[in-house]
Design an enzyme around this catalytic site. Sequence first.
Site, PDB file in Angstrom:
ATOM      1  N   GLN A  54       0.830  -1.222   0.000  1.00 29.20           N
ATOM      2  CA  GLN A  54       0.000   0.000   0.000  1.00 29.20           C
ATOM      3  C   GLN A  54       0.856   1.260   0.000  1.00 29.20           C
ATOM      4  O   GLN A  54       0.527   2.236  -0.673  1.00 29.20           O
ATOM      5  CB  GLN A  54      -0.922   0.047   1.226  1.00 29.20           C
ATOM      6  CG  GLN A  54      -1.424  -1.299   1.682  1.00 29.20           C
ATOM      7  CD  GLN A  54      -2.830  -1.618   1.233  1.00 29.20           C
ATOM      8  OE1 GLN A  54      -3.231  -1.214   0.145  1.00 29.20           O
ATOM      9  NE2 GLN A  54      -3.546  -2.336   2.060  1.00 29.20           N
ATOM     10  N   GLY A  90     -14.629   0.008 -12.143  1.00 25.32           N
ATOM     11  CA  GLY A  90     -13.655   1.066 -12.416  1.00 25.32           C
ATOM     12  C   GLY A  90     -13.602   1.464 -13.890  1.00 25.32           C
ATOM     13  O   GLY A  90     -13.312   2.619 -14.212  1.00 25.32           O
ATOM     14  N   ASP A 131      -5.307  -0.104  -7.820  1.00 22.89           N
ATOM     15  CA  ASP A 131      -5.009  -1.167  -6.846  1.00 22.89           C
ATOM     16  C   ASP A 131      -5.932  -2.326  -7.174  1.00 22.89           C
ATOM     17  O   ASP A 131      -6.987  -2.497  -6.581  1.00 22.89           O
ATOM     18  CB  ASP A 131      -5.261  -0.638  -5.433  1.00 22.89           C
ATOM     19  CG  ASP A 131      -5.040  -1.704  -4.379  1.00 22.89           C
ATOM     20  OD1 ASP A 131      -4.435  -2.738  -4.692  1.00 22.89           O
ATOM     21  OD2 ASP A 131      -5.482  -1.492  -3.239  1.00 22.89           O
ATOM     22  N   SER A 132      -5.504  -3.092  -8.147  1.00 24.51           N
ATOM     23  CA  SER A 132      -6.404  -4.069  -8.747  1.00 24.51           C
ATOM     24  C   SER A 132      -5.995  -5.499  -8.423  1.00 24.51           C
ATOM     25  O   SER A 132      -4.815  -5.791  -8.206  1.00 24.51           O
ATOM     26  CB  SER A 132      -6.391  -3.832 -10.264  1.00 24.51           C
ATOM     27  OG  SER A 132      -6.364  -5.027 -10.960  1.00 24.51           O
ATOM     28  N   SER A 133      -6.976  -6.389  -8.412  1.00 22.96           N
ATOM     29  CA  SER A 133      -6.672  -7.800  -8.252  1.00 22.96           C
ATOM     30  C   SER A 133      -6.120  -8.349  -9.573  1.00 22.96           C
ATOM     31  O   SER A 133      -5.976  -7.623 -10.549  1.00 22.96           O
ATOM     32  CB  SER A 133      -7.900  -8.568  -7.755  1.00 22.96           C
ATOM     33  OG  SER A 133      -9.109  -7.953  -8.170  1.00 22.96           O
ATOM     34  N   ASP A 134      -5.815  -9.633  -9.604  1.00 23.21           N
ATOM     35  CA  ASP A 134      -5.184 -10.237 -10.788  1.00 23.21           C
ATOM     36  C   ASP A 134      -6.156 -10.291 -11.967  1.00 23.21           C
ATOM     37  O   ASP A 134      -7.373 -10.293 -11.782  1.00 23.21           O
ATOM     38  CB  ASP A 134      -4.687 -11.643 -10.423  1.00 23.21           C
ATOM     39  CG  ASP A 134      -3.641 -11.592  -9.312  1.00 23.21           C
ATOM     40  OD1 ASP A 134      -2.753 -10.730  -9.389  1.00 23.21           O
ATOM     41  OD2 ASP A 134      -3.736 -12.391  -8.362  1.00 23.21           O
ATOM     42  N   TYR A 141       2.603 -12.322  -1.231  1.00 26.38           N
ATOM     43  CA  TYR A 141       2.150 -12.332  -2.627  1.00 26.38           C
ATOM     44  C   TYR A 141       2.947 -13.389  -3.388  1.00 26.38           C
ATOM     45  O   TYR A 141       4.087 -13.691  -3.022  1.00 26.38           O
ATOM     46  CB  TYR A 141       2.339 -10.951  -3.275  1.00 26.38           C
ATOM     47  CG  TYR A 141       1.249  -9.936  -2.941  1.00 26.38           C
ATOM     48  CD1 TYR A 141       0.080 -10.300  -2.289  1.00 26.38           C
ATOM     49  CD2 TYR A 141       1.404  -8.596  -3.299  1.00 26.38           C
ATOM     50  CE1 TYR A 141      -0.901  -9.355  -1.999  1.00 26.38           C
ATOM     51  CE2 TYR A 141       0.417  -7.652  -3.006  1.00 26.38           C
ATOM     52  CZ  TYR A 141      -0.734  -8.039  -2.353  1.00 26.38           C
ATOM     53  OH  TYR A 141      -1.703  -7.117  -2.063  1.00 26.38           O
TER      54      TYR A 141
HETATM   55  N1  AAT Z   1      -5.101  -3.426  -1.388  1.00 22.63           N
HETATM   56  C1  AAT Z   1      -5.338  -4.811  -1.492  1.00 22.63           C
HETATM   57  C2  AAT Z   1      -4.873  -5.373  -2.722  1.00 22.63           C
HETATM   58  C3  AAT Z   1      -5.602  -5.659  -3.812  1.00 22.63           C
HETATM   59  S1  AAT Z   1      -7.250  -5.324  -3.760  1.00 22.63           S
HETATM   60  C4  AAT Z   1      -7.923  -5.336  -5.350  1.00 22.63           C
HETATM   61  C5  AAT Z   1      -9.370  -4.829  -5.323  1.00 22.63           C
HETATM   62  O1  AAT Z   1      -9.777  -4.564  -6.673  1.00 22.63           O
HETATM   63  C6  AAT Z   1     -10.420  -5.788  -4.764  1.00 22.63           C
HETATM   64  O2  AAT Z   1     -11.055  -5.197  -3.666  1.00 22.63           O
HETATM   65  C7  AAT Z   1     -11.391  -6.020  -5.922  1.00 22.63           C
HETATM   66  O3  AAT Z   1     -12.749  -6.179  -5.531  1.00 22.63           O
HETATM   67  C8  AAT Z   1     -11.184  -4.746  -6.737  1.00 22.63           C
HETATM   68  N2  AAT Z   1     -11.584  -4.817  -8.157  1.00 22.63           N
HETATM   69  C9  AAT Z   1     -11.453  -5.858  -9.011  1.00 22.63           C
HETATM   70  N3  AAT Z   1     -11.943  -5.551 -10.215  1.00 22.63           N
HETATM   71  C10 AAT Z   1     -12.402  -4.273 -10.162  1.00 22.63           C
HETATM   72  C11 AAT Z   1     -13.022  -3.396 -11.101  1.00 22.63           C
HETATM   73  N4  AAT Z   1     -13.265  -3.785 -12.352  1.00 22.63           N
HETATM   74  N5  AAT Z   1     -13.359  -2.146 -10.690  1.00 22.63           N
HETATM   75  C12 AAT Z   1     -13.111  -1.739  -9.422  1.00 22.63           C
HETATM   76  N6  AAT Z   1     -12.519  -2.534  -8.493  1.00 22.63           N
HETATM   77  C13 AAT Z   1     -12.170  -3.789  -8.844  1.00 22.63           C
HETATM   78  C14 AAT Z   1      -4.885  -6.262  -4.980  1.00 22.63           C
HETATM   79  C15 AAT Z   1      -4.159  -7.527  -4.631  1.00 22.63           C
HETATM   80  C16 AAT Z   1      -3.241  -8.052  -5.691  1.00 22.63           C
HETATM   81  C17 AAT Z   1      -3.031  -9.540  -5.567  1.00 22.63           C
HETATM   82  C18 AAT Z   1      -1.823 -10.025  -6.242  1.00 22.63           C
HETATM   83  N7  AAT Z   1      -1.782 -11.465  -6.400  1.00 22.63           N
END
Ligand code: AAT
Length: 291
Positions: free
Chosen positions: A65, A141, A159-162, A228
């Site tokens: 973060q 987003g 700050d997106s997931s995979d 991670y």
């Molecule tokens: N800070 C914690 C780390 C993260 S969180 C990623 C966030 O992105 C999740 O809360 C998820 O719900 C959100 N998310 C996913 N897709 C979208 C979208 N299209 N629009 C808005 N938000 C979204 C990331 C961890 C990385 C992991 C690495 N392996």
Amino acid sequence: VIPGWFSEISPMWPGEAHSLKVEKVLFEEKSEYQNVMVFQSSTYGKVLVLDGVIQLTERDECAYQEMITHLPLCSIPNPKKVLVIGGGDGGVLREVARHSSVEKIDICEIDKMVVEVSKQFFPDVSVGFEDPRVTLNIGDGVAFLKAVEEGTYDAVIVDSSDPIGPAQELFEKPFFASVARALRPGGVMCTQAESIWLHMDIIEGIVANCRQIFKGSVNYAWTTVPTYPSGMIGFMLCSTEGPTVDFKNPVYSIDEDDTQQSTRPLKFYNSEIHSAAFCLPSFAKRAIGSK
Ligand code: AAT
């Protein structure tokens, strides 16, 4: 699967799975978008898991973060308007709030359950939502950015997931184009950009897309995050055409001027680690190149 342990198994890192010992599962529910789970681990504090993938642990969330936030925000003078995509746990908001120049912080998280669960189980992370400059939007987003007026933000933090699941489009070219549109000239984007050990193909794709879209600087940086996959994660830092941004040499030293220093000092980020984060191992340097 070892009984009593959580193993992070995914086709995104075939043949390996980091494991944490589980003391207690505290929450598990399916949201509209994903499976949301929180458990108490033996050695990393509480852990937030989405669709079987670790998003944060209390012990090492600072390394992610703080870096995803201060790498972009310390690279430009006086950021005022900041947008966070994803990041529903609030940790990036907590870090953005340290910057006294910031006047407005918008966040767009797709899954309201992530926000609720963070408020319930991760108060030291969700504290970011308490800052009066924050406006929370629940939604995709991609759609949010399309509706943003051109040139609105000084910085956009993704700050997106995979890229398997709801975040897939956040790694694609049209998305980067709408981020660039939403930024002022010389504005900056920092996006979660996966691991050089596992995802060089994804990274090369992101770099190629960003070089086309962002006419300023395009650089890859990285940090260590023990929980991670492969123990590290990278960031793509880009700037739009306009005042030059030299990401490797921060213009702002937050370590000395941290408005929240007394409540929660920075644990990971400092100006030296900022510059160091752009030094790449030779194999990554060859694949990513530099500009
Ligand atoms: N800070 C914690 C780390 C993260 S969180 C990623 C966030 O992105 C999740 O809360 C998820 O719900 C959100 N998310 C996913 N897709 C979208 C979208 N299209 N629009 C808005 N938000 C979204 C990331 C961890 C990385 C992991 C690495 N392996």
